[in-house]
Design a protein around this motif. Structure first.
Motif, mmCIF file in Angstrom:
data_model
loop_
_atom_site.group_PDB
_atom_site.id
_atom_site.type_symbol
_atom_site.label_atom_id
_atom_site.label_comp_id
_atom_site.label_asym_id
_atom_site.label_seq_id
_atom_site.Cartn_x
_atom_site.Cartn_y
_atom_site.Cartn_z
ATOM 1 N N MET A 1 0.832 -1.187 0.000
ATOM 2 C CA MET A 1 0.000 0.000 0.000
ATOM 3 C C MET A 1 0.875 1.249 0.000
ATOM 4 O O MET A 1 1.916 1.276 0.617
ATOM 5 C CB MET A 1 -0.880 -0.008 1.241
ATOM 6 N N GLN A 2 0.399 2.243 -0.668
ATOM 7 C CA GLN A 2 1.147 3.487 -0.781
ATOM 8 C C GLN A 2 0.886 4.366 0.446
ATOM 9 O O GLN A 2 -0.251 4.529 0.879
ATOM 10 C CB GLN A 2 0.688 4.197 -2.048
ATOM 11 N N SER A 3 1.937 4.931 0.993
ATOM 12 C CA SER A 3 1.776 5.801 2.156
ATOM 13 C C SER A 3 1.140 7.119 1.726
ATOM 14 O O SER A 3 1.124 7.482 0.554
ATOM 15 C CB SER A 3 3.137 6.066 2.797
ATOM 16 N N ALA A 4 0.621 7.844 2.703
ATOM 17 C CA ALA A 4 0.004 9.149 2.431
ATOM 18 C C ALA A 4 1.028 10.109 1.841
ATOM 19 O O ALA A 4 0.715 10.890 0.938
ATOM 20 C CB ALA A 4 -0.588 9.718 3.715
ATOM 21 N N LEU A 5 2.257 10.037 2.321
ATOM 22 C CA LEU A 5 3.310 10.901 1.808
ATOM 23 C C LEU A 5 3.609 10.584 0.338
ATOM 24 O O LEU A 5 3.749 11.484 -0.486
ATOM 25 C CB LEU A 5 4.574 10.760 2.652
ATOM 26 N N ALA A 6 3.667 9.313 -0.005
ATOM 27 C CA ALA A 6 3.931 8.908 -1.397
ATOM 28 C C ALA A 6 2.780 9.335 -2.298
ATOM 29 O O ALA A 6 3.005 9.798 -3.419
ATOM 30 C CB ALA A 6 4.151 7.404 -1.483
ATOM 31 N N ARG A 7 1.546 9.187 -1.821
ATOM 32 C CA ARG A 7 0.381 9.623 -2.615
ATOM 33 C C ARG A 7 0.418 11.134 -2.831
ATOM 34 O O ARG A 7 0.122 11.619 -3.923
ATOM 35 C CB ARG A 7 -0.919 9.203 -1.941
#
Length: 134
Positions: A1-7
């Protein structure tokens, strides 16, 4: 899953690209190709074959994209010249990948740097007015 920072970083990057003019996007492609060529040179220096192959592959993909967008039919001598230069750069990148030497990368970097400078100059010029002349 992609982290909020990566998104958030991906969303920023998409907005950054989508807000650019076509000329600015061309300059960004040159910047990317130059970055990957630099990465390939560094990988050759440290004898990292996987990283060299990946960086050259990404540079080739960018050059292929630049070449595929040329309108050689209507673009005249400039488009034809760019097509030849891109073909030559492709050959140099392939040679660097096969031989594992940096000289072809240096040549590619020199050519792309010159072209990038010209495109950046064009992109920085104000667009001509498109009024009706009334």
């Amino acid at each position: 899953m992609q982290s909020a920072l990566a998104r958030a970083a991906n969303a920023y990057q998409q907005t950054h690209v989508q807000s650019r003019s076509p000329l600015e996007l061309v300059v960004m492609l040159y910047d990317g190709a130059l970055r990957f060529i630099g990465d390939a040179k560094a990988a050759i220096g440290r004898k990292d074959l996987g990283a060299k192959r990946e960086a050259i592959s990404r540079a080739l993909a960018i050059i292929s994209e630049l070449q595929s967008t040329l309108n050689v039919q209507d673009g005249g001598e400039i488009a034809t010249s760019l097509d030849g230069i891109y073909g030559y750069i492709n050959q140099q990148l392939i040679e660097a990948n096969i031989q594992g030497t940096t000289a072809p990368l240096d040549e590619s970097e020199r050519l792309l740097g010159t072209l990038r400078g010209a495109w950046a100059d064009i992109a920085s010029r104000p667009e001509p007015a498109t009024g009706t002349g009334r």
